[in-house]
Design an enzyme around this catalytic site. Structure first.
Site, PDB file in Angstrom:
ATOM      1  N   ASP A 478       0.892  -1.148   0.000  1.00 38.74           N
ATOM      2  CA  ASP A 478       0.000   0.000   0.000  1.00 38.74           C
ATOM      3  C   ASP A 478       0.933   1.200   0.000  1.00 38.74           C
ATOM      4  O   ASP A 478       1.552   1.512   1.025  1.00 38.74           O
ATOM      5  CB  ASP A 478      -0.888   0.001   1.256  1.00 38.74           C
ATOM      6  CG  ASP A 478      -1.831   1.187   1.250  1.00 38.74           C
ATOM      7  OD1 ASP A 478      -1.395   2.279   0.855  1.00 38.74           O
ATOM      8  OD2 ASP A 478      -2.986   1.027   1.643  1.00 38.74           O
ATOM      9  N   HIS A 479       1.036   1.879  -1.127  1.00 36.50           N
ATOM     10  CA  HIS A 479       2.126   2.858  -1.244  1.00 36.50           C
ATOM     11  C   HIS A 479       1.936   4.054  -0.312  1.00 36.50           C
ATOM     12  O   HIS A 479       2.880   4.789  -0.055  1.00 36.50           O
ATOM     13  CB  HIS A 479       2.327   3.297  -2.699  1.00 36.50           C
ATOM     14  CG  HIS A 479       1.356   4.317  -3.189  1.00 36.50           C
ATOM     15  ND1 HIS A 479       0.107   3.989  -3.652  1.00 36.50           N
ATOM     16  CD2 HIS A 479       1.448   5.669  -3.286  1.00 36.50           C
ATOM     17  CE1 HIS A 479      -0.523   5.093  -4.017  1.00 36.50           C
ATOM     18  NE2 HIS A 479       0.263   6.138  -3.797  1.00 36.50           N
ATOM     19  N   HIS A 541      -5.861   3.030   1.393  1.00 36.13           N
ATOM     20  CA  HIS A 541      -5.026   4.152   1.840  1.00 36.13           C
ATOM     21  C   HIS A 541      -5.642   4.872   3.041  1.00 36.13           C
ATOM     22  O   HIS A 541      -4.972   5.112   4.049  1.00 36.13           O
ATOM     23  CB  HIS A 541      -4.846   5.176   0.716  1.00 36.13           C
ATOM     24  CG  HIS A 541      -4.233   4.614  -0.534  1.00 36.13           C
ATOM     25  ND1 HIS A 541      -3.329   3.578  -0.523  1.00 36.13           N
ATOM     26  CD2 HIS A 541      -4.381   4.947  -1.844  1.00 36.13           C
ATOM     27  CE1 HIS A 541      -2.954   3.305  -1.766  1.00 36.13           C
ATOM     28  NE2 HIS A 541      -3.587   4.117  -2.586  1.00 36.13           N
TER      29      HIS A 541
HETATM   30  N1  LIG Z   1      -2.016   4.926 -10.643  1.00 39.07           N
HETATM   31  C1  LIG Z   1      -1.507   5.053  -9.444  1.00 39.07           C
HETATM   32  O1  LIG Z   1      -0.983   6.100  -9.055  1.00 39.07           O
HETATM   33  C2  LIG Z   1      -1.565   3.913  -8.502  1.00 39.07           C
HETATM   34  C3  LIG Z   1      -2.067   2.684  -8.866  1.00 39.07           C
HETATM   35  N2  LIG Z   1      -2.018   1.635  -7.997  1.00 39.07           N
HETATM   36  C4  LIG Z   1      -2.442   0.295  -8.352  1.00 39.07           C
HETATM   37  O2  LIG Z   1      -1.750  -0.153  -9.530  1.00 39.07           O
HETATM   38  C5  LIG Z   1      -2.522  -1.072 -10.230  1.00 39.07           C
HETATM   39  C6  LIG Z   1      -2.583  -0.607 -11.684  1.00 39.07           C
HETATM   40  O3  LIG Z   1      -3.188   0.662 -11.704  1.00 39.07           O
HETATM   41  P1  LIG Z   1      -2.895   1.760 -12.822  1.00 39.07           P
HETATM   42  O4  LIG Z   1      -1.505   1.656 -13.307  1.00 39.07           O
HETATM   43  O5  LIG Z   1      -3.322   3.025 -12.264  1.00 39.07           O
HETATM   44  O6  LIG Z   1      -3.919   1.297 -13.919  1.00 39.07           O
HETATM   45  P2  LIG Z   1      -3.828   1.270 -15.510  1.00 39.07           P
HETATM   46  O7  LIG Z   1      -5.226   1.346 -15.995  1.00 39.07           O
HETATM   47  O8  LIG Z   1      -2.870   2.269 -16.013  1.00 39.07           O
HETATM   48  O9  LIG Z   1      -3.314  -0.225 -15.761  1.00 39.07           O
HETATM   49  C7  LIG Z   1      -1.944  -0.629 -15.839  1.00 39.07           C
HETATM   50  C8  LIG Z   1      -1.706  -1.448 -17.123  1.00 39.07           C
HETATM   51  O10 LIG Z   1      -2.452  -2.662 -17.032  1.00 39.07           O
HETATM   52  C9  LIG Z   1      -2.978  -2.972 -18.319  1.00 39.07           C
HETATM   53  N3  LIG Z   1      -4.444  -3.046 -18.233  1.00 39.07           N
HETATM   54  C10 LIG Z   1      -5.332  -2.057 -18.001  1.00 39.07           C
HETATM   55  N4  LIG Z   1      -6.582  -2.518 -17.956  1.00 39.07           N
HETATM   56  C11 LIG Z   1      -6.497  -3.842 -18.158  1.00 39.07           C
HETATM   57  C12 LIG Z   1      -7.430  -4.880 -18.205  1.00 39.07           C
HETATM   58  N5  LIG Z   1      -8.732  -4.660 -18.043  1.00 39.07           N
HETATM   59  N6  LIG Z   1      -6.985  -6.147 -18.406  1.00 39.07           N
HETATM   60  C13 LIG Z   1      -5.668  -6.368 -18.547  1.00 39.07           C
HETATM   61  N7  LIG Z   1      -4.743  -5.426 -18.499  1.00 39.07           N
HETATM   62  C14 LIG Z   1      -5.144  -4.185 -18.322  1.00 39.07           C
HETATM   63  C15 LIG Z   1      -2.552  -1.870 -19.254  1.00 39.07           C
HETATM   64  O11 LIG Z   1      -1.380  -2.304 -19.918  1.00 39.07           O
HETATM   65  P3  LIG Z   1      -1.404  -2.964 -21.349  1.00 39.07           P
HETATM   66  O12 LIG Z   1      -2.762  -2.806 -21.944  1.00 39.07           O
HETATM   67  O13 LIG Z   1      -0.322  -2.276 -22.090  1.00 39.07           O
HETATM   68  O14 LIG Z   1      -1.053  -4.369 -21.054  1.00 39.07           O
HETATM   69  C16 LIG Z   1      -2.174  -0.740 -18.345  1.00 39.07           C
HETATM   70  O15 LIG Z   1      -1.168   0.047 -18.886  1.00 39.07           O
HETATM   71  C17 LIG Z   1      -3.882  -1.103  -9.550  1.00 39.07           C
HETATM   72  O16 LIG Z   1      -3.914  -2.247  -8.719  1.00 39.07           O
HETATM   73  C18 LIG Z   1      -3.898   0.174  -8.709  1.00 39.07           C
HETATM   74  O17 LIG Z   1      -4.650   0.014  -7.542  1.00 39.07           O
HETATM   75  C19 LIG Z   1      -1.501   1.796  -6.756  1.00 39.07           C
HETATM   76  C20 LIG Z   1      -1.005   2.977  -6.353  1.00 39.07           C
HETATM   77  C21 LIG Z   1      -1.018   4.135  -7.155  1.00 39.07           C
HETATM   78  O1  LIG Z   2      -3.686   4.053  -5.215  1.00 39.31           O
HETATM   79  C1  LIG Z   2      -3.903   5.043  -5.854  1.00 39.31           C
HETATM   80  O2  LIG Z   2      -3.311   6.191  -5.472  1.00 39.31           O
HETATM   81  C2  LIG Z   2      -3.174   7.249  -6.413  1.00 39.31           C
HETATM   82  C3  LIG Z   2      -2.818   8.497  -5.622  1.00 39.31           C
HETATM   83  O3  LIG Z   2      -1.579   8.318  -5.018  1.00 39.31           O
HETATM   84  P1  LIG Z   2      -0.694   9.589  -4.645  1.00 39.31           P
HETATM   85  O4  LIG Z   2       0.518   8.987  -4.070  1.00 39.31           O
HETATM   86  O5  LIG Z   2      -0.425  10.277  -5.925  1.00 39.31           O
HETATM   87  O6  LIG Z   2      -1.481  10.418  -3.712  1.00 39.31           O
HETATM   88  C4  LIG Z   2      -4.417   7.444  -7.197  1.00 39.31           C
HETATM   89  O7  LIG Z   2      -4.195   8.394  -8.187  1.00 39.31           O
HETATM   90  C5  LIG Z   2      -4.827   6.154  -7.836  1.00 39.31           C
HETATM   91  O8  LIG Z   2      -6.105   6.312  -8.397  1.00 39.31           O
HETATM   92  C6  LIG Z   2      -4.938   5.043  -6.856  1.00 39.31           C
HETATM   93  O9  LIG Z   2      -5.051   3.805  -7.527  1.00 39.31           O
END
Ligand SMILES: NC(=O)C1=CN([C@@H]2O[C@H](COP(=O)(O)OP(=O)(O)OC[C@H]3O[C@@H](n4cnc5c(N)ncnc54)[C@H](OP(=O)(O)O)[C@@H]3O)[C@@H](O)[C@H]2O)C=CC1
Ligand SMILES: O=C1O[C@H](COP(=O)(O)O)[C@@H](O)[C@H](O)[C@H]1O
Length: 638
Positions: A478-479, A541
């Site tokens: 959990d970042h 979070h």
């Molecule tokens: N964004 C953030 O700041 C944070 C996100 N997270 C966690 O990280 C994880 C990914 O989130 P995030 O990066 O934001 O999401 P994205 O929607 O950007 O997904 C990441 C990658 O997964 C692939 N993807 C997206 N949707 C699907 C799907 N339905 N089926 C298969 N592959 C898929 C895509 O890559 P491709 O199509 O190229 O394979 C995409 O680039 C989640 O569990 C989220 O909770 C946690 C902390 C912060």
């Molecule tokens: O886990 C997640 O956190 C980010 C927000 O993180 P922060 O460190 O930038 O505050 C959020 O944007 C994203 O939707 C969620 O998956």
């Protein structure tokens, strides 16, 4: 444990000739029988090596049974439903005889309870024989064991494993009979039920010169527990006489070192407490531990970062939002500051057809590269590669494995960071296990929240992972727990004495934990729409922060101790209803500029007509002494 009045019950006292049996077990059984608190058809069987009759057991118990004049008839009835079997503890044949006796006193349909009033040295063999010969065939069986459960940690663990190999956990009862004493049971009632007047009185602010309450502990007969202010101090009786009065507290600069002075009846003073507990680690100490842990070669989990071994860090979902905003930037900063082992390589993996140059371009706005760092930054991308592949095709994972073997010799540790939607965690981890494990080094799999969508899917995920990896190979992230502000919460609360007495419902009216994201989903609908705001941010979070704000001081800063305190908070929370929650979805602002004009449904990655909430507010309550009546308001929104 359920019992039907019609089902016979057989209570077997193993060690029926002994001290515990005569002083406590038989008297208790008699009192329960006398007061008709046992099921109607209950029978008692004594078992021991001594050749005794029921009459002799009765005679031994006599001084302890407290039989009233009017109870004589019932008392005789009690002994009539008693029988006795002589047998040794290590002879299977004797246990078969015990089984025969039980079948004689009650039909096969009977529940059986075995109370081991025996020395722990025979627990193993007795339970083995009970399991082999004496289990109820048409009813349940329970085995009750008296402390001590072993002689030390090793023998205690051995005993637990032994019992777990024989019985289901619900068949085993471990007893400390002190917990059954009225005085001990009353302690909780006394302390918590009358909280308005008593709880307030039993703390260090109200008790200026409290009398020391000496209580001999069962575990260490020569040690006494002294309840003093709100601290528990263990001391030895020869240091603290029975009549001593606590009269001193010495505070140190960092938190508080508490020392106890004692005064004898004659009035002479001695500053002597044997063992003094420090109230908290100081802030600087904690920070220095953090610094050390970042630079250390070995983590407590034995993950070993020898500089000479190559390491490969694989970003699964390298095309995504998390990857570009957090993972690549963090890897770059660690690389820049030389906090990673020398031979570390990075591999991106995702379905999108990307080059390393394109990943670099996506990450650009988040990398914060200083002018003087350009050369090192280029070096960083030189040790990066990228593999295009799907998440459900084994062949693609074999290609990923080939790429890893290319960038570093087979002797390499491998770390897989799943920056992916949880919907593909299962298949991705299955394929990693099938094709990508390190053959000469360790493997770690890092998983981002949310860990499932609800309790069932979360348990399913845990079981799935447990079937593939050892627990120490899995890291759940959990970042928010890595954020400085969040990490500082513990230091702030427990390193500053000012907050000790004030961090509670007497001084805090409400707690507001707010997460405001000043932008929308920006193409993340593929992940987000399946989960929504509560699962994406609030459940993990914000709840982590709530726990850190609300929990009691953990007994150490170890992960397990902190986790245990958090769990207590969660268990004290009232279940939410819809009335406690406000949900919403953001829409575009026609007068806004740029992105502000777009609503959630305008994001092309969001399914048309989605009702997934992008805003959630919940009023939660923690029903414990500290927070009773204080609302904890959680609010989060895109
Ligand atoms: N964004 C953030 O700041 C944070 C996100 N997270 C966690 O990280 C994880 C990914 O989130 P995030 O990066 O934001 O999401 P994205 O929607 O950007 O997904 C990441 C990658 O997964 C692939 N993807 C997206 N949707 C699907 C799907 N339905 N089926 C298969 N592959 C898929 C895509 O890559 P491709 O199509 O190229 O394979 C995409 O680039 C989640 O569990 C989220 O909770 C946690 C902390 C912060
Ligand atoms: O886990 C997640 O956190 C980010 C927000 O993180 P922060 O460190 O930038 O505050 C959020 O944007 C994203 O939707 C969620 O998956």
């Amino acid at each position: 444990m359920r019992h039907k009045a019609s089902t016979p019950h057989i209570f077997v006292v193993m060690g029926a000739s002994g001290d515990l049996a005569k002083k406590k077990i038989y008297p208790t059984l008699w009192w329960l029988y006398r007061d008709r608190l046992l099921p109607e058809n209950t029978f008692f069987v004594g078992y021991a090596r001594s050749a005794l009759t029921v009459a002799q057991v009765k005679e031994k118990c006599k001084p302890f049974m407290k039989v009233g004049e009017s109870e004589q008839e019932r008392y005789e009835q009690f002994w009539k439903v008693n029988s006795y079997v002589k047998g040794s503890y290590d002879t299977r044949r004797d246990f078969e005889l015990l089984d025969q006796e039980m079948n004689k006193v009650a039909t096969p349909r009977a529940n059986r309870i075995f109370y081991l009033a025996l020395p722990p040295s025979v627990f193993d063999i007795v339970t083995t024989n009970l399991k082999a010969c004496c289990m109820a065939t048409q009813g349940w069986t329970r085995v009750i064991i008296e402390k001590p459960f072993g002689k030390d940690s090793d023998s205690s663990a051995k005993l637990s494993n032994h019992l777990a190999g024989l019985f289901k956990e619900e068949e085993i009862y471990r007893i400390d009979h002190y917990l059954g004493k009225e005085m001990v049971q009353n302690l909780m009632t006394l302390r918590s039920l009358k909280k308005e007047n008593l709880q307030l009185a039993i703390n260090r602010h109200q008790l200026i010169a409290p009398r020391v309450l000496l209580q001999q502990t069962g575990m260490f007969p020569r040690l006494y527990v002294v309840f003093l202010w709100s601290h528990l101090i263990v001391s030895s009786p020869d240091k603290l006489g029975n009549t001593c009065i606590v009269c001193g507290v010495v505070s140190g600069d960092q938190g508080s070192l508490i020392s106890v002075g004692t005064r004898s009846n004659s009035g002479t003073m001695s500053r002597s407490a044997a063992l003094v507990k420090s109230e908290s680690a100081g802030a600087e100490e904690m920070l220095s531990l953090l610094r050390q842990s970042l630079k250390s070669c070995k983590t407590p989990g034995e993950t070993n970062f020898e500089a000479s071994t190559p390491h490969i860090f694989v970003v699964m979902g390298a095309s995504g939002d998390l990857a570009k905003k957090k993972i690549y930037p963090t890897l770059w900063w660690l690389y820049r500051d030389r906090l990673l082992p020398e031979n570390t390589f990075f591999v991106g993996y995702a379905r999108s057809a990307l080059t390393v140059a394109q990943v670099k371009e996506k990450c650009k706005p988040f990398m914060k590269v200083g002018e003087s760092e350009q050369e090192r930054y280029e070096q960083f991308w030189k040790v990066n590669s990228y593999v295009k592949g799907s998440y459900d095709t084994r062949r693609d994972f074999e290609l990923l494995d080939q790429e890893m073997n290319k960038v570093a010799t087979p002797r390499a540790n491998r770390i897989f960071y799943l920056a992916l939607p949880p919907s593909v965690f299962d298949i991705v981890t299955t394929n990693l296990k099938g094709c990508c494990m390190a053959t000469q080094g360790w493997t770690r799999v890092i998983i981002e929240k949310p860990f499932g969508k609800d309790s069932d899917s979360s348990a399913k995920l845990s079981n799935h992972l447990a079937g593939l990896f050892k627990e120490e190979e899995i890291y759940r992230i959990d970042h928010y727990l890595g954020k400085e502000m969040v990490q500082n919460l513990m230091t702030l609360r427990f390193g500053n004495r000012i907050f000790g007495p004030t961090w509670n419902r007497d001084n805090i009216a409400s707690v507001f934990i707010s997460f405001k994201e000043p932008f929308g989903t920006q193409g993340r609908g593929g992940y987000f729409d399946d989960f929504g705001m509560i699962r994406d941010v609030m459940q993990n979070h914000l709840m982590q922060i709530l726990c850190l704000v609300a929990m009691e001081k953990p007994c150490s800063t170890s992960a397990d101790d902190i986790r245990d305190e958090k769990v207590k908070v969660l268990k004290s929370m009232k279940m939410l209803t819809l009335d406690d929650v406000v949900l919403g979805q953001y829409v575009g602002d026609p007068d806004g500029e740029g992105e502000a004009r777009e609503g959630y449904l305008d994001d092309p990655t969001v399914p048309a007509g989605s009702v997934t909430p992008t805003y959630a507010l919940a009023v939660t309550r923690i029903n414990n002494e500290r927070w009773d009546g204080v609302p904890f308001i959680l609010r989060c929104g895109e």
